[in-house]
Motif scaffolding. Structure first.
Motif, PDB file in Angstrom:
ATOM      1  N   LEU A 101       0.824  -1.221   0.000  1.00  0.00           N
ATOM      2  CA  LEU A 101       0.000   0.000   0.000  1.00  0.00           C
ATOM      3  C   LEU A 101       0.853   1.263   0.000  1.00  0.00           C
ATOM      4  N   LYS A 102       2.172   1.106   0.106  1.00  0.00           N
ATOM      5  CA  LYS A 102       3.056   2.266   0.205  1.00  0.00           C
ATOM      6  C   LYS A 102       2.987   3.174  -1.019  1.00  0.00           C
ATOM      7  N   GLY A 103       2.894   2.567  -2.205  1.00  0.00           N
ATOM      8  CA  GLY A 103       2.829   3.364  -3.424  1.00  0.00           C
ATOM      9  C   GLY A 103       1.483   4.048  -3.610  1.00  0.00           C
ATOM     10  N   VAL A 104       0.451   3.487  -3.001  1.00  0.00           N
ATOM     11  CA  VAL A 104      -0.917   3.998  -3.166  1.00  0.00           C
ATOM     12  C   VAL A 104      -1.227   5.092  -2.149  1.00  0.00           C
ATOM     13  N   VAL A 105      -0.897   4.834  -0.890  1.00  0.00           N
ATOM     14  CA  VAL A 105      -1.236   5.753   0.192  1.00  0.00           C
ATOM     15  C   VAL A 105       0.038   6.390   0.740  1.00  0.00           C
ATOM     16  N   THR A 106       0.110   7.708   0.651  1.00  0.00           N
ATOM     17  CA  THR A 106       1.247   8.456   1.179  1.00  0.00           C
ATOM     18  C   THR A 106       0.730   9.506   2.159  1.00  0.00           C
ATOM     19  N   PRO A 107       1.590  10.035   3.023  1.00  0.00           N
ATOM     20  CA  PRO A 107       1.125  11.024   4.009  1.00  0.00           C
ATOM     21  C   PRO A 107       0.523  12.288   3.393  1.00  0.00           C
ATOM     22  N   ASP A 108       1.011  12.715   2.215  1.00  0.00           N
ATOM     23  CA  ASP A 108       0.488  13.940   1.606  1.00  0.00           C
ATOM     24  C   ASP A 108      -0.914  13.762   1.035  1.00  0.00           C
ATOM     25  N   VAL A 109      -1.385  12.522   0.951  1.00  0.00           N
ATOM     26  CA  VAL A 109      -2.742  12.238   0.461  1.00  0.00           C
ATOM     27  C   VAL A 109      -3.794  12.844   1.393  1.00  0.00           C
ATOM     28  N   LEU A 110      -3.490  12.903   2.682  1.00  0.00           N
ATOM     29  CA  LEU A 110      -4.461  13.379   3.668  1.00  0.00           C
ATOM     30  C   LEU A 110      -4.696  14.890   3.602  1.00  0.00           C
ATOM     31  N   THR A 114      -9.814  15.204  -2.408  1.00  0.00           N
ATOM     32  CA  THR A 114      -9.933  14.419  -3.647  1.00  0.00           C
ATOM     33  C   THR A 114      -8.818  13.381  -3.745  1.00  0.00           C
ATOM     34  N   LYS A 115      -7.600  13.760  -3.314  1.00  0.00           N
ATOM     35  CA  LYS A 115      -6.489  12.802  -3.312  1.00  0.00           C
ATOM     36  C   LYS A 115      -6.779  11.654  -2.354  1.00  0.00           C
ATOM     37  N   LYS A 116      -7.393  11.992  -1.224  1.00  0.00           N
ATOM     38  CA  LYS A 116      -7.709  10.975  -0.211  1.00  0.00           C
ATOM     39  C   LYS A 116      -8.724   9.977  -0.761  1.00  0.00           C
ATOM     40  N   VAL A 117      -9.739  10.462  -1.447  1.00  0.00           N
ATOM     41  CA  VAL A 117     -10.762   9.590  -2.027  1.00  0.00           C
ATOM     42  C   VAL A 117     -10.139   8.673  -3.079  1.00  0.00           C
ATOM     43  N   GLU A 118      -9.256   9.232  -3.906  1.00  0.00           N
ATOM     44  CA  GLU A 118      -8.569   8.425  -4.924  1.00  0.00           C
ATOM     45  C   GLU A 118      -7.722   7.338  -4.264  1.00  0.00           C
ATOM     46  N   ALA A 119      -7.012   7.699  -3.198  1.00  0.00           N
ATOM     47  CA  ALA A 119      -6.176   6.730  -2.480  1.00  0.00           C
ATOM     48  C   ALA A 119      -7.038   5.632  -1.868  1.00  0.00           C
ATOM     49  N   GLN A 120      -8.203   6.017  -1.330  1.00  0.00           N
ATOM     50  CA  GLN A 120      -9.114   5.025  -0.754  1.00  0.00           C
ATOM     51  C   GLN A 120      -9.592   4.048  -1.819  1.00  0.00           C
ATOM     52  N   LYS A 121      -9.883   4.552  -3.007  1.00  0.00           N
ATOM     53  CA  LYS A 121     -10.345   3.686  -4.101  1.00  0.00           C
ATOM     54  C   LYS A 121      -9.254   2.719  -4.541  1.00  0.00           C
ATOM     55  N   LYS A 122      -8.019   3.215  -4.637  1.00  0.00           N
ATOM     56  CA  LYS A 122      -6.901   2.353  -5.033  1.00  0.00           C
ATOM     57  C   LYS A 122      -6.624   1.295  -3.967  1.00  0.00           C
ATOM     58  N   ALA A 123      -6.684   1.711  -2.696  1.00  0.00           N
ATOM     59  CA  ALA A 123      -6.468   0.769  -1.602  1.00  0.00           C
ATOM     60  C   ALA A 123      -7.575  -0.275  -1.578  1.00  0.00           C
ATOM     61  N   LYS A 124      -8.801   0.158  -1.845  1.00  0.00           N
ATOM     62  CA  LYS A 124      -9.942  -0.758  -1.895  1.00  0.00           C
ATOM     63  C   LYS A 124      -9.721  -1.811  -2.970  1.00  0.00           C
ATOM     64  N   LYS A 125      -9.232  -1.374  -4.129  1.00  0.00           N
ATOM     65  CA  LYS A 125      -8.984  -2.303  -5.231  1.00  0.00           C
ATOM     66  C   LYS A 125      -7.942  -3.348  -4.839  1.00  0.00           C
ATOM     67  N   LEU A 126      -6.851  -2.902  -4.211  1.00  0.00           N
ATOM     68  CA  LEU A 126      -5.800  -3.823  -3.786  1.00  0.00           C
ATOM     69  C   LEU A 126      -6.310  -4.819  -2.741  1.00  0.00           C
ATOM     70  N   LEU A 127      -7.072  -4.308  -1.772  1.00  0.00           N
ATOM     71  CA  LEU A 127      -7.577  -5.180  -0.710  1.00  0.00           C
ATOM     72  C   LEU A 127      -8.637  -6.148  -1.232  1.00  0.00           C
ATOM     73  N   GLU A 128      -9.449  -5.704  -2.203  1.00  0.00           N
ATOM     74  CA  GLU A 128     -10.441  -6.603  -2.804  1.00  0.00           C
ATOM     75  C   GLU A 128      -9.766  -7.723  -3.596  1.00  0.00           C
ATOM     76  N   GLU A 129      -8.681  -7.379  -4.303  1.00  0.00           N
ATOM     77  CA  GLU A 129      -7.926  -8.412  -5.026  1.00  0.00           C
ATOM     78  C   GLU A 129      -7.374  -9.445  -4.060  1.00  0.00           C
ATOM     79  N   ARG A 130      -6.877  -8.956  -2.923  1.00  0.00           N
ATOM     80  CA  ARG A 130      -6.328  -9.858  -1.902  1.00  0.00           C
ATOM     81  C   ARG A 130      -7.436 -10.750  -1.330  1.00  0.00           C
ATOM     82  N   PHE A 131      -8.625 -10.168  -1.135  1.00  0.00           N
ATOM     83  CA  PHE A 131      -9.774 -10.929  -0.626  1.00  0.00           C
ATOM     84  C   PHE A 131     -10.176 -12.016  -1.620  1.00  0.00           C
TER      85      PHE A 131
END
Length: 145
Positions: A101-110, A114-131
């Motif tokens: 998740l390091k490449g997807v979520v960074t401290p400046d996203v917060l 809009t950046k935060k929402v995009e990061a949440q969507k990317k993280a969701k995609k990664l976690l759903e793939e893992r699921f």
């Protein structure tokens, strides 16, 4: 005073990236999260130990074979949150989750919504793939309390 410093120096840093934690306070209390980046000594804005975490605010539901494909797809969905959290509000577990998740979520996203929402969507995609892969089932199950 010297003994206290020695003890602090000898303390092992166990809150590392990839560690699964439970949120204890606030809106996401009782939810599981993964540490993305940790700040043991704090920063200029936050003078205490804290971590950037990505967690599940909505867990996937149990999928039944008799349900339609659309219903199954809907039940498999999950929802993420991205948050900077004080160490006092985290309870570490013995588990780690090896999702990058390091490449997807960074401290400046917060800083930007809009950046935060995009990061949440990317993280969701990664976690759903893992699921979908079936690994780390315990992370995707709601805590029974």
């Amino acid at each position: 005073k010297g003994l206290l410093r020695q003890r602090q120096a000898a303390m092992v840093k166990f809150l590392k990236p990839g560690k699964v934690v439970l949120m204890l306070q606030g809106r996401y209390a009782g939810k599981k999260a993964v540490i993305v980046k940790n700040y043991d000594d704090g920063t200029s804005g936050r003078a205490y130990g804290h971590a950037l975490v990505v967690g599940l605010s909505k867990y996937p539901r149990r999928v039944k074979r008799k349900d339609s494909k659309e219903k199954q797809a809907k039940d498999k969905r999950l929802k993420c949150f991205v948050k900077m959290t004080n160490y006092n509000h985290l309870m570490p577990t013995r588990y780690t989750l090896d999702v990058d998740l390091k490449g997807v979520v960074t401290p400046d996203v917060l800083d930007n919504a809009t950046k935060k929402v995009e990061a949440q969507k990317k993280a969701k995609k990664l976690l759903e793939e893992r699921f979908e892969s079936g690994k780390n089932r315990w992370f995707y199950q709601r805590l029974p309390f």
